[in-house]
Write an enzyme that holds these catalytic residues in place. Structure first.
Site, PDB file in Angstrom:
ATOM      1  N   GLU A   1       0.822  -1.208   0.000  1.00 24.29           N
ATOM      2  CA  GLU A   1       0.000   0.000   0.000  1.00 24.29           C
ATOM      3  C   GLU A   1       0.863   1.269   0.000  1.00 24.29           C
ATOM      4  O   GLU A   1       0.935   2.000   0.996  1.00 24.29           O
ATOM      5  CB  GLU A   1      -0.979  -0.019   1.181  1.00 24.29           C
ATOM      6  CG  GLU A   1      -1.961  -1.174   1.078  1.00 24.29           C
ATOM      7  CD  GLU A   1      -3.035  -1.174   2.170  1.00 24.29           C
ATOM      8  OE1 GLU A   1      -2.997  -0.272   3.037  1.00 24.29           O
ATOM      9  OE2 GLU A   1      -3.905  -2.068   2.136  1.00 24.29           O
TER      10      GLU A   1
ATOM     11  N   GLU B   1      -4.732  -8.398  -1.581  1.00 24.25           N
ATOM     12  CA  GLU B   1      -5.067  -8.516  -0.156  1.00 24.25           C
ATOM     13  C   GLU B   1      -6.506  -8.058  -0.006  1.00 24.25           C
ATOM     14  O   GLU B   1      -6.891  -7.010  -0.523  1.00 24.25           O
ATOM     15  CB  GLU B   1      -4.147  -7.643   0.693  1.00 24.25           C
ATOM     16  CG  GLU B   1      -4.474  -7.663   2.191  1.00 24.25           C
ATOM     17  CD  GLU B   1      -3.665  -6.642   2.988  1.00 24.25           C
ATOM     18  OE1 GLU B   1      -2.430  -6.610   2.832  1.00 24.25           O
ATOM     19  OE2 GLU B   1      -4.287  -5.865   3.736  1.00 24.25           O
TER      20      GLU B   1
END
Length: 534
Positions: free
Chosen positions: A218, A337
């Site tokens: 991220e 994810e």
């Protein structure tokens, strides 16, 4: 004996909701009532709409497990190995927030093995050690939660122990390992410092470990969690550097590289993805992004059953796909994810039966939309969205995942749905060819769920109604229960190395399917001989 009567024999009755004695949601039998038709299905069995990767349903292990390296030994538990092996084939992603605070510090231990990495499938964790680790892990989770809330993450050193255990676990369980590298190791020019990754790659090559790679988790949150801003353009160049290292190693020349694992589209996150694709798309084998429906700290049980919340996956996925197709149209797109709620999950919801509605719908809708792989956060580890609980026992979403693996094939089929009632938005269906490892070619599997508290009915056409079928109905006594029943039988391991028999109930042909209230269902049509599945 007709279809509905057979279903009633396995306790598939009309249910309502009530508050149980412990304050939880419970299912309460009501008198059987006359039902309106909710959906009419019109499937196209002539051609495959699209195919997903055979490892479509994959899993993750969060890097937080290695924050204290001793806990990595839990991957050698015989129970964990048994439960994990049943989910293969699958990718196993090792990563998450703490991967960007981890640094490899080898101990240069001597090795005697003639066949590195293969000797440990029989070296399982002693029961006494496992018991102590599980007790200690409860305390460790509290430490990790505090770090998450403060967004102050300690730097972590890991050794060959972590790498060896991950390799042993993945290879013994039939997983394809994806190792997440630290992207926050940077030079004064804000370029990725690859020296530590080179050391790790050289070690893995010396051990002949088959693995794939990621870089960073991220990147849109780098500034928030570490005070470092990396734009998409630079991130793409960093990935090109990693691909160069892999090619130079020889052993990993053809290994997978996946990224950039950006958070779901919001504000500048799509800008990061766009910049990355412009410079680094050629480096990766698939484009990865993350998705969660709700904030785990302020969500509710009703959110988990809200079709409008489930439908947000469509808009988010389409936004990512439009960006990828514009800049790199041939790249597969993965959910690298994902789970129900971010922030570690929603306590008392993400680890209970009700979470299955978000999970099963994501699998069905994601495959239909064009995602090739969906990686579930998390197999074992911190948070409330895990598949195995703190005692390493399977939670409802584990059993749901296992059934999906056994019953659903990679071929997605097109099915048109006509509404029969106003409640139809809360009845969700998806159609695949059946898994050929479990059923003969030509059979199809209908994935369905009923988000209503009362039963719903689905009408199927002659091509399906003339076929015998097997029904797999998942229900629970309470929506917030950690247990689940398959066709009325409680699912639980018989012992650490033995799974229960996941048998369906054989039913005669019928043009109507009845879905109990708050149920997750698989119907396998055995005699269809669908052209798309032959």
């Amino acid at each position: 004996m007709n279809f509905l009567l057979l279903l009633s024999l396995i306790s598939l009755r009309t249910h309502g909701t009530r508050t149980g004695p412990d304050g939880g949601w419970a299912l309460d039998p009501d008198p059987v009532q006359e039902l309106d038709l909710d959906l009419v299905l019109e499937p196209d069995l002539s051609a495959v709409l699209r195919r997903v990767d055979p490892r479509f349903l994959s899993v993750t292990i969060d890097a937080s497990l290695a924050a204290e390296e001793s806990f990595m030994a839990l991957l050698s538990s015989s129970k964990v190995r048994t439960l994990s092996s049943a989910l293969s084939p699958s990718f196993l992603r090792f990563g998450g927030t703490r991967q960007d605070f981890m640094k490899f510090k080898p101990q240069r231990r001597k090795r005697n093995s003639k066949n590195p990495g293969s000797e440990s499938c029989q070296q399982l964790l002693p029961w006494v050690v496992e018991k102590q680790l599980k007790m200690n892990w409860t305390l460790q989770q509290q430490i990790l939660i505090k770090e998450d809330l403060k967004r102050k993450f300690k730097k972590i050193s890991f050794t060959e122990v972590t790498v060896d255990l991950l390799n042993s676990f993945s290879s013994c369980c039939g997983f394809n390992l994806i190792f997440g590298l630290n992207a926050l190791l940077r030079t004064s020019e804000n370029v990725w410092n690859s020296s530590n990754a080179e050391t790790l790659i050289k070690y893995c090559q010396s051990r002949r470990y088959r693995m794939n790679w990621e870089l960073g988790n991220e990147p849109n949150s780098f500034e928030k969690k570490a005070g470092i801003r990396v734009d998409g353009h630079q991130l793409g160049l960093d990935f090109l550097r990693l691909r160069e290292l892999m090619s130079r190693s020889g052993f990993y020349r053809d290994a997978g590289l996946f990224g950039p694992d950006v958070g779901q589209p919001r504000d500048h996150r799509t800008d990061i993805l766009g910049g990355f694709l412009q410079t680094g798309a050629e480096a990766v084998d698939a484009v990865t992004w993350h998705h969660y429906y709700v904030n785990g700290r302020d969500t509710s049980l009703e959110d988990f059953l809200d079709p409008e919340i489930l439908d947000t996956l469509t808009s988010k996925t389409n936004e990512v796909m439009e960006k990828v197709k514009l800049l790199s149209p041939t790249k597969p797109i993965w959910l690298g994810e994902t789970s129900s709620a971010y922030g570690g999950g929603a306590v008392g919801l993400s680890d209970t039966f009700v979470a299955g509605f978000m999970w099963l719908d994501k699998l069905g809708l994601g495959a239909t939309l064009g995602l090739d792989v969906v990686m579930r956060q998390v197999l074992v580890g911190s948070g409330s969205y895990h598949l195995l609980d703190e005692n390493l026992d399977p939670l409802p979403d584990y059993w749901l995942s296992l059934l999906y693996k056994r019953l659903v094939g990679p071929e997605v089929l097109k099915v048109r749905k006509r509404s029969g009632s106003a409640r139809s938005k809360r009845v969700r269906t998806y159609l695949h060819c059946s898994n050929e490892k479990s059923y003969s070619r030509g059979s199809v599997t209908l994935i369905s769920m009923n988000l209503n508290q009362n039963p719903s009915r689905i009408s199927v056409p002659l091509v399906l109604s003339s076929s015998s079928l097997e029904a797999f109905i998942l229900q629970s006594d309470r929506l917030d229960s950690r247990s689940v029943k398959l066709n009325g039988r409680l699912l639980q391991m018989l012992e650490d190395e033995t799974l229960p028999d996941l048998r369906g109930t054989r039913l005669p042909p019928s043009d109507l399917l009845q879905l109990p209230g708050f149920s997750l269902n698989f119907f396998v049509f055995l005699d269809v001989q669908a052209a798309a599945c032959l």
